[in-house]
Design a protein around this motif. Structure first.
Motif, short mmCIF file in Angstrom:
data_model
loop_
_atom_site.label_atom_id
_atom_site.label_comp_id
_atom_site.label_asym_id
_atom_site.label_seq_id
_atom_site.Cartn_x
_atom_site.Cartn_y
_atom_site.Cartn_z
N ILE A 129 34.09 29.60 40.28
CA ILE A 129 33.94 30.65 39.27
C ILE A 129 32.45 30.75 38.94
CG2 ILE A 129 34.53 31.37 36.92
CD1 ILE A 129 37.18 29.96 37.22
N THR A 130 31.79 31.65 39.63
CA THR A 130 30.32 31.68 39.61
C THR A 130 29.74 32.55 38.49
OG1 THR A 130 30.42 33.44 41.28
CG2 THR A 130 30.09 31.18 42.07
N TYR A 131 30.58 33.26 37.76
CA TYR A 131 30.09 34.04 36.61
C TYR A 131 31.22 34.23 35.61
CZ TYR A 131 32.18 38.11 39.01
OH TYR A 131 33.04 38.99 39.63
N LEU A 132 30.89 34.70 34.43
CA LEU A 132 31.87 34.85 33.36
C LEU A 132 32.89 35.94 33.67
CD1 LEU A 132 29.45 34.71 30.26
CD2 LEU A 132 30.97 32.89 31.03
N ILE A 133 34.13 35.67 33.35
CA ILE A 133 35.23 36.65 33.41
C ILE A 133 35.33 37.30 34.78
CG2 ILE A 133 36.39 38.49 32.10
CD1 ILE A 133 34.23 38.12 29.94
N THR A 134 35.51 36.51 35.82
CA THR A 134 35.69 37.08 37.15
C THR A 134 37.03 37.80 37.22
OG1 THR A 134 36.78 35.12 38.06
CG2 THR A 134 34.38 35.17 38.17
N PRO A 135 37.11 38.91 37.96
CA PRO A 135 38.39 39.61 38.08
C PRO A 135 39.45 38.76 38.77
CG PRO A 135 36.75 40.51 39.60
CD PRO A 135 36.03 39.59 38.69
N GLU A 136 39.01 37.83 39.63
CA GLU A 136 39.96 36.94 40.32
C GLU A 136 40.67 36.01 39.33
OE1 GLU A 136 37.05 38.44 43.19
OE2 GLU A 136 36.77 37.32 41.31
N SER A 137 39.91 35.44 38.39
CA SER A 137 40.53 34.53 37.41
C SER A 137 41.44 35.29 36.46
CB SER A 137 39.46 33.77 36.63
OG SER A 137 38.58 34.65 35.96
N LEU A 138 41.04 36.48 36.07
CA LEU A 138 41.86 37.30 35.17
C LEU A 138 43.13 37.78 35.88
CD1 LEU A 138 41.94 38.47 32.32
CD2 LEU A 138 40.75 40.49 33.18
N GLY A 139 42.97 38.23 37.14
CA GLY A 139 44.14 38.65 37.92
C GLY A 139 45.09 37.50 38.17
N LEU A 140 44.53 36.31 38.45
CA LEU A 140 45.36 35.13 38.68
C LEU A 140 46.18 34.80 37.44
CD1 LEU A 140 46.15 32.73 40.50
CD2 LEU A 140 44.19 31.49 39.56
N LEU A 141 45.55 34.87 36.26
CA LEU A 141 46.26 34.57 35.02
C LEU A 141 47.45 35.50 34.83
CD1 LEU A 141 46.58 33.16 32.31
CD2 LEU A 141 44.89 34.76 31.35
N PHE A 142 47.25 36.80 34.98
CA PHE A 142 48.33 37.76 34.76
C PHE A 142 49.45 37.60 35.79
CE2 PHE A 142 45.43 39.66 31.82
CZ PHE A 142 46.22 40.37 30.93
N SER A 143 49.08 37.29 37.03
CA SER A 143 50.11 37.11 38.06
C SER A 143 50.92 35.83 37.81
CB SER A 143 49.48 37.07 39.46
OG SER A 143 48.66 35.92 39.64
N LEU A 144 50.26 34.77 37.33
CA LEU A 144 50.97 33.52 37.01
C LEU A 144 51.88 33.70 35.80
CD1 LEU A 144 48.27 30.75 37.60
CD2 LEU A 144 50.18 31.39 39.08
N ILE A 145 51.50 34.58 34.88
CA ILE A 145 52.39 34.89 33.76
C ILE A 145 53.67 35.52 34.29
CG2 ILE A 145 52.69 36.38 31.73
CD1 ILE A 145 49.72 35.95 31.12
N GLY A 146 53.55 36.34 35.35
CA GLY A 146 54.72 36.92 35.99
C GLY A 146 55.66 35.85 36.52
N VAL A 147 55.09 34.83 37.17
CA VAL A 147 55.90 33.70 37.67
C VAL A 147 56.54 32.96 36.51
CG1 VAL A 147 55.85 31.50 38.92
CG2 VAL A 147 54.47 33.43 39.74
N LEU A 148 55.76 32.74 35.47
CA LEU A 148 56.25 32.02 34.29
C LEU A 148 57.46 32.73 33.67
CD1 LEU A 148 54.97 29.44 33.07
CD2 LEU A 148 53.98 30.90 31.30
#
Length: 458
Positions: A129-148
């Motif tokens: 995570i090379t900079y603040l608020i990467t779209p990859e980390s944000l997208g990963l969070l929302f997709s994992l909420i789907g699994v949850l």
């Protein structure tokens, strides 16, 4: 319900929070946001400042939901560096909690602990995570909420509605996450074995959930009058990434997964070894314990035996959901075509889920061996677990980027306070005071031009 007072969850959770702290410590001295996040924050903020429209006046391939989230956040919490750091911290904490809750459903014992710790070590590394608020980390969070949601919401229709929304919404933050919708396939199969009526109703709610996600992006673009402009972005994406060349995407699948593993982990080995060893140990275990159930094609009277039991346990379904999530994420990642830097964030969880499933399967097979000597049995299991741990040792670079020796809460607070009191935007303020909105300036440093424009609006 998960009991958070359980030490088996608290220990890896605490380790994950510690890695998050080290990540935040890395970014603590930053006084203003850099070029990457500016390229999303500036278009998101521009309509409010009356300095343009995203996708029309600011060319950006990031889907609209990322801009929408940043827009809402900046309107509520402002555009200070502390505001962005706080959002960054919330995303990482959310990733830590969702990952723990998901892993607890499919892994057990030391494998759960090992896979959780390695996942957090890689996922929160400043090298990834090379900079603040990467779209990859944000997208990963929302997709994992789907699994949850698929794991924990008991009502199947509500689960599919929520999962469909979050999987597609994550794809509207970062395109490759769209294919994580595949995670709903095992869940639909599971409820079909219970009730056909439930399955049909569930599919209907899934479609409504996905529609809501698309409509939210459509509405945002419609309000901004940027629908036609974003359609040009979609055309460019299709041309650049060759999304329609399905054969090439599948050619890259295994190659990208292997390269992801080789990027993260110290020991170089083929990932194919793990499922092969799992299969061998399973066969040995079955043969040794005489538990192979041969399929009887005919009954004793000579007639065909057509009875097949399609029922599966919820535990098995959870594993299949996570496996299909990984496959969907894997396909999207391969379609994207970029394998390196922060792009690899998307593949951290799928990679370690794959490895974790193999490790858990091998360990369960070994435990199934009928070894009479308990000491010998525990010794064998201990050696196997140690071997697993060695295979998951990260590369040295990831240890170097974590500032283990220098990081402390006091230094962190001092850095945060200093960065907020010294925003470092003297040049931007000077430009703002001496240049009108209808004038242009020549910026000699191209990489920083977005940051200058964000803080000066000139």
């Amino acid at each position: 319900m998960i009991k958070f007072l359980n030490y088996t969850i608290l220990i890896p959770l605490a380790i994950g929070i510690y890695f998050i702290f080290l990540n935040l410590f890395y970014f603590a001295p930053e006084t203003k946001i850099g070029a990457d996040i500016v390229s999303r924050a500036l278009p998101a903020l521009a309509p409010s400042l009356d300095i343009g429209i995203p996708y029309r006046d600011y060319w950006e391939i990031t889907p609209p939901s990322h801009l929408f989230i940043l827009d809402i956040w900046m309107k509520i919490f402002g555009t200070t560096i502390l505001s962005f750091k706080f959002l960054h911290a919330l995303i990482l904490i959310g990733l830590c909690i969702t990952t723990i809750l998901i892993y607890k459903k499919v892994f057990k014992g030391f494998i759960f602990f090992l896979i959780s710790v390695v996942t957090f070590f890689i996922l929160f590394s400043p090298r990834l995570i090379t900079y603040l608020i990467t779209p990859e980390s944000l997208g990963l969070l929302f997709s994992l909420i789907g699994v949850l949601i698929l794991f924990y919401v008991k009502d199947s229709s509500k689960a599919l509605f929520g999962a469909g929304f979050f999987f597609i919404f994550s794809g509207q933050i970062k395109d490759p996450f769209t294919t994580t919708i595949l995670a709903t396939v095992p869940f639909i199969w599971y409820i079909s074995t219970i009730s056909l009526k439930k399955m049909i109703k569930g599919i209907g709610f899934l479609l409504i959930g996905t529609l809501f996600a698309f409509v939210s992006s459509f509405a945002y673009l419609f309000v901004l009058r940027a629908l036609s402009d974003y359609s040009k972005v979609l055309d460019q994406k299709n041309y650049s990434f060759k999304i329609d060349e399905i054969d090439k995407i599948f050619e890259r699948l295994w190659q990208f997964l292997q390269r992801t593993k080789d990027t993260f982990l110290y020991f170089q080995y083929s990932l194919l070894i793990l499922p092969v060893v799992w299969a061998v140990f399973t066969i040995i275990n079955k043969v040794g314990n005489k538990t192979f159930d041969m399929i009887k094609l005919r009954k004793s009277d000579g007639t065909l035996n057509m009875k097949v039991d399609f029922k599966i346990s919820r535990q098995t379904t959870n594993k299949q959901i996570l496996l299909f999530y990984g496959i969907g994420s894997w396909i999207g990642f391969a379609a994207q075509g970029n394998v390196g830097s922060h792009y690899l964030t998307q593949m951290v969880v799928p990679l370690f889920v794959f490895i974790g499933f193999c490790f858990q399967g091998i360990l369960d097979s070994i435990k199934g061996f009928k070894i009479k000597n308990i000491l010998v049995s525990k010794l064998i299991i201990g050696v196997v677990v140690l071997f697993f741990a060695l295979l998951l040792v990260p590369k040295k670079l990831y240890f170097v980027d974590y500032n283990f020796t220098n990081a402390s809460p006091i230094k962190f607070l001092r850095s945060m306070a200093w960065s907020s009191q010294n925003p470092g935007i003297e040049i931007e303020d000077y430009i703002k005071q001496n240049v009108s909105k209808d004038q242009c300036i020549i910026h000699i440093y191209g990489w920083g031009v977005g940051t200058t424009y964000f803080y000066s609006q000139r």
